[in-house]
Motif scaffolding. Structure first.
Motif, PDB file in Angstrom:
ATOM      1  N   ASN A  71       0.846  -1.207   0.000  1.00 34.79           N
ATOM      2  CA  ASN A  71       0.000   0.000   0.000  1.00 34.79           C
ATOM      3  C   ASN A  71       0.875   1.249   0.000  1.00 34.79           C
ATOM      4  O   ASN A  71       0.653   2.191  -0.757  1.00 34.79           O
ATOM      5  N   PHE A  72       1.889   1.232   0.883  1.00 41.49           N
ATOM      6  CA  PHE A  72       2.759   2.404   0.963  1.00 41.49           C
ATOM      7  C   PHE A  72       3.528   2.580  -0.352  1.00 41.49           C
ATOM      8  O   PHE A  72       3.579   3.679  -0.916  1.00 41.49           O
ATOM      9  N   ARG A  94       6.661  19.037  -3.213  1.00 38.84           N
ATOM     10  CA  ARG A  94       6.729  19.139  -1.745  1.00 38.84           C
ATOM     11  C   ARG A  94       6.514  17.743  -1.170  1.00 38.84           C
ATOM     12  O   ARG A  94       5.409  17.393  -0.742  1.00 38.84           O
ATOM     13  N   PRO A  95       7.583  16.916  -1.159  1.00 40.40           N
ATOM     14  CA  PRO A  95       7.394  15.510  -0.780  1.00 40.40           C
ATOM     15  C   PRO A  95       7.067  15.297   0.696  1.00 40.40           C
ATOM     16  O   PRO A  95       6.371  14.344   1.037  1.00 40.40           O
ATOM     17  N   ARG A  96       7.562  16.184   1.611  1.00 40.68           N
ATOM     18  CA  ARG A  96       7.383  15.891   3.044  1.00 40.68           C
ATOM     19  C   ARG A  96       5.924  15.783   3.476  1.00 40.68           C
ATOM     20  O   ARG A  96       5.548  14.782   4.100  1.00 40.68           O
ATOM     21  N   PHE A 101       1.312  12.362   4.880  1.00 37.08           N
ATOM     22  CA  PHE A 101      -0.075  12.000   4.582  1.00 37.08           C
ATOM     23  C   PHE A 101      -0.185  10.511   4.233  1.00 37.08           C
ATOM     24  O   PHE A 101      -0.992   9.764   4.827  1.00 37.08           O
ATOM     25  N   ILE A 102       0.682  10.076   3.301  1.00 38.95           N
ATOM     26  CA  ILE A 102       0.607   8.672   2.855  1.00 38.95           C
ATOM     27  C   ILE A 102       0.977   7.742   4.011  1.00 38.95           C
ATOM     28  O   ILE A 102       0.315   6.719   4.256  1.00 38.95           O
ATOM     29  N   ARG A 122      -9.935  -0.365   4.482  1.00 37.81           N
ATOM     30  CA  ARG A 122      -8.556  -0.251   3.951  1.00 37.81           C
ATOM     31  C   ARG A 122      -8.611   0.134   2.480  1.00 37.81           C
ATOM     32  O   ARG A 122      -7.895   1.022   2.005  1.00 37.81           O
ATOM     33  N   LEU A 123      -9.479  -0.556   1.782  1.00 38.84           N
ATOM     34  CA  LEU A 123      -9.611  -0.341   0.341  1.00 38.84           C
ATOM     35  C   LEU A 123     -10.033   1.097   0.060  1.00 38.84           C
ATOM     36  O   LEU A 123      -9.472   1.775  -0.811  1.00 38.84           O
ATOM     37  N   ARG A 124     -11.019   1.586   0.845  1.00 40.19           N
ATOM     38  CA  ARG A 124     -11.504   2.957   0.619  1.00 40.19           C
ATOM     39  C   ARG A 124     -10.383   3.963   0.832  1.00 40.19           C
ATOM     40  O   ARG A 124     -10.217   4.905   0.052  1.00 40.19           O
ATOM     41  N   MET A 125      -9.584   3.756   1.878  1.00 42.63           N
ATOM     42  CA  MET A 125      -8.551   4.749   2.191  1.00 42.63           C
ATOM     43  C   MET A 125      -7.512   4.813   1.069  1.00 42.63           C
ATOM     44  O   MET A 125      -7.131   5.894   0.607  1.00 42.63           O
ATOM     45  N   VAL A 126      -7.058   3.647   0.617  1.00 41.72           N
ATOM     46  CA  VAL A 126      -6.036   3.636  -0.444  1.00 41.72           C
ATOM     47  C   VAL A 126      -6.638   4.190  -1.740  1.00 41.72           C
ATOM     48  O   VAL A 126      -5.983   4.944  -2.480  1.00 41.72           O
ATOM     49  N   THR A 127      -7.906   3.862  -1.997  1.00 45.27           N
ATOM     50  CA  THR A 127      -8.568   4.353  -3.211  1.00 45.27           C
ATOM     51  C   THR A 127      -8.643   5.879  -3.210  1.00 45.27           C
ATOM     52  O   THR A 127      -8.419   6.526  -4.238  1.00 45.27           O
TER      53      THR A 127
END
Ligand SMILES: Nc1nc2c(ncn2[C@@H]2O[C@H](COP(=O)(O)OP(=O)(O)OP(=O)(O)O)[C@@H](O)[C@H]2O)c(=O)[nH]1
Length: 380
Positions: A71-72, A94-96, A101-102, A122-127
């Motif tokens: 996921n990450f 702005r990667p930080r 967030f990720i 889990r699916l909703r969050m990654v989506t």
């Protein structure tokens, strides 16, 4: 649908992304560093490769490596594709905040894996993370203005995969989701197949966008004098041909100024060659500021320059030439080395005029300006 195996598709995504990462890395090595983002796109695809490989290893590796880790890696890879495009278009990534967030989202998905197992959550969050990143990416490219084929392909692909995320999010509330992404439900298969095609199309469009940039840069370099950025003699010769034909077709005048800095050798001899170079650069800046956007300024070599003034009668060209002469004779910045200019002016008179006759007349007028004492404008 039942015949498509999610695991095989994930392996295919990884393989294709790996190959595209190689292509982008090869481009990064061979393209000039002014074309940015290629390295980031290439690394982004590597994150997708490794993420896809971990996700496909469900049941073969500990759960951490087949849920939280992919996921990450996949979210970070999709972010890096976006930040690669930001660099490509000259926007500072702005990667930080994105990493935080990720990382935060993945931590919460871990809670929904081991704390309070809930696969649809889990699916909703990654989506949602994918949807935001793909949507922002499409918007970034759309904002760049000119829509080339490569950009339209990228925007279309990103808009499509964003819509797929929205549809996927909605389906999590409507249909049973199974227990993981390898469950061969139609919605998983549609997502995995569209994700893989989108990554492939996006990679192709990045290669095309980089090619477009290289072409624009080479065209610019081929038509510009490296010291002053004025147009090259070859470009001006061709433009003169083109403009003369246009002016004769439309019965509109075309004027030409031939300019030569006075006693430039003395500038070099007194202040050195580098100071002479700076005078040439300043001269071009001064002249350009006095011209319209459709006028063309070229360097014919050494300290000799040409200006093409489309749709300009001789009287107006004379005014422009006089402005240029006065600006050089009375520079606003007294700390700079002053150097006057002599100018020969001409405009096409008869329909029998050719580029050669125009150039010869302007050159002869310039010669007279020099012999009359320099710092003069003379009509040819
Ligand atoms: N610094 C510098 N000098 C250049 C460049 N190209 C040509 N020159 C110099 O420009 C000078 C031109 O000298 P001349 O042709 O004698 O002309 P001038 O001294 O300007 O004399 P008039 O044109 O008769 O007023 C030479 O010394 C060249 O070396 C350049 O790119 N940079």
């Amino acid at each position: 649908m039942d015949t498509i195996d999610p695991r095989t598709t994930l392996v295919l995504i990884s393989t294709m992304s790996g190959l595209m990462a190689l292509v982008l890395y090869a481009l990064k090595r061979s393209y000039p560093p002014s074309i940015r983002g290629l390295g980031q796109w290439s690394k982004a695809l590597l994150f997708v490769v490794v993420g896809g490989a971990f996700a496909a290893s469900r049941g073969k590796l500990p759960e951490l490596f087949t849920t939280a880790v992919p996921n990450f890696l996949l979210c970070w890879g999709v972010y890096r594709l976006y930040s690669g495009s930001q660099s490509f278009f000259g926007v500072r990534p702005r990667p930080r905040p994105w990493l935080a967030f990720i990382g935060g989202v993945v931590l919460v998905t871990m809670w929904f894996t081991w704390g309070s197992p809930n696969y649809p959550m889990r699916l909703r969050m990654v989506t949602v993370v994918f949807g935001i990143l793909f949507g922002l990416h499409a918007w970034l490219i759309y904002r760049q203005g000119t829509l080339t084929f490569a950009r339209m392909l990228a925007i279309g692909t990103l808009a499509f995969i964003t819509l797929i995320q929205v549809a996927r999010l909605i389906t999590t509330f409507v249909f049973p989701m199974g227990s993981d992404v390898l469950d061969p439900t139609p919605q998983h298969i549609i997502f995995i197949v569209s994700f893989s095609f989108s990554i492939l199309l996006l990679s192709i469009s990045t290669v095309l966008m980089a090619g477009d940039s290289l072409r624009v840069e080479l065209e610019y370099l081929a038509t510009r004098d490296s010291l002053t950025n004025a147009l090259t003699r070859r470009y001006i010769d061709e433009a003169c041909d083109h403009e003369l034909a246009r002016s004769q077709r439309n019965e509109k005048p075309l004027a030409l100024l031939m300019m030569d800095l006075d006693h430039f050798k003395r500038v070099n001899d007194t202040y050195g060659h580098q100071a002479g170079d700076a005078v040439l650069v300043d001269f071009v800046k001064t002249v350009r500021a006095l011209l319209r956007s459709k006028d063309l300024l070229g360097r014919f070599g050494g300290e000799e320059f040409v200006v093409l003034l489309p749709e300009t009668p001789l009287d107006d060209a004379l005014v422009v030439a006089e402005r240029i002469r006065a600006a050089c004779a009375n520079p606003p910045d007294s700390t700079k080395i002053a150097c006057t200019v002599s100018i020969g002016v001409t405009a096409n008179a008869a329909s029998s005029d050719t580029v050669d006759t125009l150039m010869a007349r302007a050159d002869a007028a310039l010669y007279r300006a020099k012999s009359k004492g320099r710092n003069q404008v003379v009509i040819g």
